[in-house]
Enzyme design. Structure first.
Site, mmCIF file in Angstrom:
data_model
loop_
_atom_site.group_PDB
_atom_site.id
_atom_site.type_symbol
_atom_site.label_atom_id
_atom_site.label_comp_id
_atom_site.label_asym_id
_atom_site.label_seq_id
_atom_site.Cartn_x
_atom_site.Cartn_y
_atom_site.Cartn_z
ATOM 1 N N TYR A 88 0.854 -1.165 -0.233
ATOM 2 C CA TYR A 88 -0.137 -0.039 -0.040
ATOM 3 C C TYR A 88 0.749 1.152 0.031
ATOM 4 O O TYR A 88 2.053 1.299 0.217
ATOM 5 C CB TYR A 88 -0.790 -0.024 1.162
ATOM 6 C CG TYR A 88 -0.512 -0.302 2.503
ATOM 7 C CD1 TYR A 88 0.177 1.041 3.014
ATOM 8 C CD2 TYR A 88 -0.809 -1.452 3.345
ATOM 9 C CE1 TYR A 88 0.528 0.835 4.465
ATOM 10 C CE2 TYR A 88 -0.440 -1.356 4.736
ATOM 11 C CZ TYR A 88 0.239 -0.497 5.473
ATOM 12 O OH TYR A 88 0.521 -0.438 6.494
ATOM 13 N N CYS A 89 0.426 2.496 -0.555
ATOM 14 C CA CYS A 89 1.409 3.628 -0.793
ATOM 15 C C CYS A 89 2.424 3.208 -1.369
ATOM 16 O O CYS A 89 3.463 3.620 -0.677
ATOM 17 C CB CYS A 89 1.086 4.271 0.587
ATOM 18 S SG CYS A 89 1.717 6.098 0.417
ATOM 19 N N PRO A 90 2.603 2.563 -2.639
ATOM 20 C CA PRO A 90 3.673 2.381 -3.070
ATOM 21 C C PRO A 90 4.636 3.629 -3.455
ATOM 22 O O PRO A 90 4.116 4.633 -3.808
ATOM 23 C CB PRO A 90 3.549 1.586 -4.260
ATOM 24 C CG PRO A 90 2.111 1.877 -4.803
ATOM 25 C CD PRO A 90 1.388 2.086 -3.508
#
Length: 280
Positions: free
Chosen positions: A147-149
């Site tokens: 998540y949130c790369p």
């Protein structure tokens, strides 16, 4: 050996610890705090500042997340699992915050003269130094199925334990990192995987949302076989800051900083009302 980034060696660090304020401490206050401190540091009213913060059971969304086709149902899912939901004012996508996640903001001056990548590189350098006695395997590259790369994801053996964002206000910059210290990184990722499944469904979207694989995320304790607590990492940070500068001050917000905080806090409230309007 990891070389220390020049930004990390000011004559003085200001240290603000908000890691133990409890569930009543809102993430909206945190982002307003960093904005106020960025103005102060940028104006040279304050030295370079390190702020620690913890928020209990909070999902911090990015602005694109609030534009998911079925965002209302997705947020209801998060709330049904006991999480507060806010939208932040810095870059990136959704992240999970809880009492096993320690957030660190490093706030530097001269953002108009310093390349944005230097802020990220400084944080990477700091975290490598912080845990150098435990591992030399911290890498910085995008973990695409996290998540949130982002380009400055921090991982060990391909498993992400931290993500970095940066917000620039006037002539100051706040480089913010979340550190999954304890608990299950995969469980946090599974929560957001379901969030995106519910929020996007099979709709085509202009923005490319992450296809999360929970197995690529883990906490530091899971990765290192340690039993670190948030308080342990807090103490490490405090000692490292003292080692880097030799001079720490710990005063809270004062004077104009308080006014800036209240103004930015009101802006955060209004931003969230607008972004999440009619989603209750």
């Amino acid at each position: 050996m990891n070389e220390l980034h020049p930004l990390l060696k000011p004559e003085t660090y200001r240290f603000i610890d908000q890691s133990n304020l409890g569930p009543g401490f809102s993430a909206l206050q945190s982002f307003a705090m960093d904005d106020a401190l960025s103005i102060s540091v940028g104006e040279r009213m304050s030295p370079a500042t390190a702020r620690l913060w913890v928020h209990h059971d909070t999902i911090v969304l990015g602005i694109p997340d609030a534009r998911l086709p079925y965002i209302k149902q997705a947020i209801q899912h998060l709330k049904s699992n006991g999480y507060n939901v806010i939208v932040r004012n810095s870059g990136g996508l959704a992240v999970v915050l809880d009492d096993g996640v320690l957030n660190l903001s490093l706030i530097f001056p001269d953002s108009k003269q310093v390349n944005i990548h230097d802020g990220y590189e400084a944080m990477v350098s700091f975290i490598r130094q912080l845990f150098s006695d435990l591992t030399n395997g911290i890498e910085a590259y995008e973990i695409t199925q996290s998540y949130c790369p982002g380009t400055y994801d921090l991982s060990i053996n391909g498993k992400k334990f931290a993500g970095i964002s940066q917000r620039r206000v006037k002539n100051g910059s706040a480089v913010q990192i979340y550190l999954d210290v304890s608990g299950s990184g995969a469980e946090r990722a599974a929560l957001l995987k379901r969030f995106y499944e519910l929020g996007k469904r099979d709709e085509e979207t202009r923005f490319s949302y992450p296809d999360i694989d929970p197995s690529v995320m883990a906490s530091l304790n899971e990765l290192l076989g340690t039993n670190l607590s948030v308080a342990d990492v807090r103490d490490r940070i405090l000692m490292k800051l003292h080692e880097l500068s030799g001079h720490l001050v710990t005063h809270a917000l004062e004077g104009d900083e308080i006014d800036w905080f209240h103004k930015r806090f009101e802006q955060m409230i209004k931003r969230n009302e607008k972004a999440l309007d009619n989603l209750e």
